[in-house]
Design an enzyme around this catalytic site. Structure first.
Site, mmCIF file in Angstrom:
data_model
loop_
_atom_site.group_PDB
_atom_site.id
_atom_site.type_symbol
_atom_site.label_atom_id
_atom_site.label_comp_id
_atom_site.label_asym_id
_atom_site.label_seq_id
_atom_site.Cartn_x
_atom_site.Cartn_y
_atom_site.Cartn_z
ATOM 1 C CE LYS A 164 -3.954 -2.224 2.276
ATOM 2 N NZ LYS A 164 -4.869 -2.165 3.444
ATOM 3 C CE1 TYR A 218 -9.362 -3.155 0.257
ATOM 4 C CE2 TYR A 218 -8.582 -1.178 -0.842
ATOM 5 C CZ TYR A 218 -8.339 -2.303 -0.069
ATOM 6 O OH TYR A 218 -7.065 -2.570 0.381
ATOM 7 C CG PHE A 220 -13.268 1.219 6.963
ATOM 8 C CD1 PHE A 220 -12.804 0.604 5.814
ATOM 9 C CD2 PHE A 220 -13.881 0.435 7.931
ATOM 10 C CE1 PHE A 220 -12.928 -0.767 5.614
ATOM 11 C CE2 PHE A 220 -14.019 -0.954 7.744
ATOM 12 C CZ PHE A 220 -13.544 -1.548 6.575
ATOM 13 N NE ARG A 237 -6.345 -12.256 5.449
ATOM 14 C CZ ARG A 237 -6.909 -11.045 5.397
ATOM 15 N NH1 ARG A 237 -6.831 -10.317 4.282
ATOM 16 N NH2 ARG A 237 -7.540 -10.542 6.420
ATOM 17 C CB THR A 263 -7.145 -5.510 10.013
ATOM 18 O OG1 THR A 263 -7.639 -6.705 9.413
ATOM 19 C CG2 THR A 263 -7.492 -4.315 9.154
ATOM 20 C CG ASN A 282 -3.562 -2.188 6.940
ATOM 21 O OD1 ASN A 282 -3.448 -1.883 5.757
ATOM 22 N ND2 ASN A 282 -4.601 -2.864 7.404
ATOM 23 C CG HIS A 284 -5.297 -6.268 -0.182
ATOM 24 N ND1 HIS A 284 -6.538 -6.170 0.402
ATOM 25 C CD2 HIS A 284 -5.399 -7.204 -1.168
ATOM 26 C CE1 HIS A 284 -7.366 -7.017 -0.220
ATOM 27 N NE2 HIS A 284 -6.702 -7.651 -1.176
ATOM 28 C CD GLU A 333 -8.589 -9.238 -3.503
ATOM 29 O OE1 GLU A 333 -9.376 -8.688 -2.719
ATOM 30 O OE2 GLU A 333 -7.551 -9.800 -3.119
HETATM 31 O O1 CDP Z 1 -6.956 -5.858 4.947
HETATM 32 P P1 CDP Z 1 -7.752 -6.811 5.802
HETATM 33 O O2 CDP Z 1 -8.371 -7.935 5.004
HETATM 34 O O3 CDP Z 1 -6.954 -7.302 6.984
HETATM 35 O O4 CDP Z 1 -8.928 -5.966 6.464
HETATM 36 P P2 CDP Z 1 -10.409 -5.622 5.935
HETATM 37 O O5 CDP Z 1 -11.333 -5.753 7.091
HETATM 38 O O6 CDP Z 1 -10.722 -6.397 4.687
HETATM 39 O O7 CDP Z 1 -10.323 -4.075 5.588
HETATM 40 C C1 CDP Z 1 -9.732 -3.630 4.379
HETATM 41 C C2 CDP Z 1 -8.858 -2.431 4.691
HETATM 42 O O8 CDP Z 1 -9.685 -1.366 5.140
HETATM 43 C C3 CDP Z 1 -7.851 -2.628 5.820
HETATM 44 O O9 CDP Z 1 -6.673 -3.298 5.434
HETATM 45 C C4 CDP Z 1 -7.587 -1.201 6.248
HETATM 46 O O10 CDP Z 1 -6.663 -0.562 5.338
HETATM 47 C C5 CDP Z 1 -8.957 -0.550 6.072
HETATM 48 N N1 CDP Z 1 -9.694 -0.466 7.345
HETATM 49 C C6 CDP Z 1 -9.760 0.759 7.981
HETATM 50 O O11 CDP Z 1 -9.239 1.754 7.483
HETATM 51 N N2 CDP Z 1 -10.439 0.854 9.189
HETATM 52 C C7 CDP Z 1 -11.016 -0.227 9.751
HETATM 53 N N3 CDP Z 1 -11.671 -0.105 10.903
HETATM 54 C C8 CDP Z 1 -10.962 -1.458 9.106
HETATM 55 C C9 CDP Z 1 -10.279 -1.560 7.909
HETATM 56 MG MG MG Z 2 -9.865 -7.896 3.523
#
Ligand code: CDP
Ligand code: MG
Length: 155
Positions: free
Chosen positions: A25, A65, A73, A101, A107, A128, A131, A142
């Site tokens: 990212k 997304y 968010f 993962r 996350t 973070n 992805h 994807e």
């Molecule tokens: O990336 P991951 O699959 O671990 O998490 P996700 O729940 O699929 O969320 C996608 C992305 O949204 C995260 O990697 C964060 O960059 C963002 N996010 C955020 O900004 N605030 C949150 N509370 C949860 C996710």
């Molecule tokens: Mg995700």
């Protein structure tokens, strides 16, 4: 009772070589740590079979997304992911989707385990660093979102 030898035979029988999608990212690209992240990926046994540095638009981020469109968010996430260059990649390994993962970590980096990419490099839950696909259907979607078949080298 299964001997450990038979156990490992069963394990290798059920584990199959998979492809997963990864994105480094903007926060990580900006800090010039894509090489360090790639080193962690390769040291964990993944082969990088496709990779490119690109910048995606807000609209492309919205599409990518889409699954999060109802989340609070979503708009900030799309703005962030289109705010700078990203490295998109296809990784290959046995059990690549679940193992990646694990290597990524939680996350929220505050909850990520030691030795994970997010524990080491992520700044916050939104910035973070990485992805990774969460399921076989997602990985397929994807990968084809960013890559055509001729770009997947060494598959
Ligand atoms: O990336 P991951 O699959 O671990 O998490 P996700 O729940 O699929 O969320 C996608 C992305 O949204 C995260 O990697 C964060 O960059 C963002 N996010 C955020 O900004 N605030 C949150 N509370 C949860 C996710
Ligand atoms: Mg995700």
């Amino acid at each position: 009772m299964l001997s450990s030898n038979r156990n490992s035979k069963y394990k290798s029988f059920f584990m199959k070589t998979e492809l997963t999608f990864s994105m480094i990212k903007p926060d990580a690209v900006e800090r010039h740590i894509t090489g360090k992240i790639n080193a962690m990926i390769e040291e964990a046994g993944f082969s990088i079979v496709a990779q490119k540095l690109i910048r995606i638009t807000y609209e492309q981020a919205q599409k990518f997304y889409d699954v999060h469109k109802e989340k609070p968010f979503y708009a900030d996430l799309c703005k962030y992911i289109s705010s700078g260059a990203v490295v998109v990649q296809v990784l290959k390994k046995e059990n690549a989707i679940a193992d990646y993962r694990k290597l990524m970590g939680a996350t929220n980096p505050e909850q990520a385990e030691e030795g994970t990419i997010r524990k080491k490099y992520a700044i916050s839950i939104d910035q973070n660093s990485i992805h990774g696909s969460d399921a076989p259907e997602t990985a397929q979607r994807e990968i084809s979102f960013f890559f055509s078949d001729i770009e997947l080298v060494g598959c």
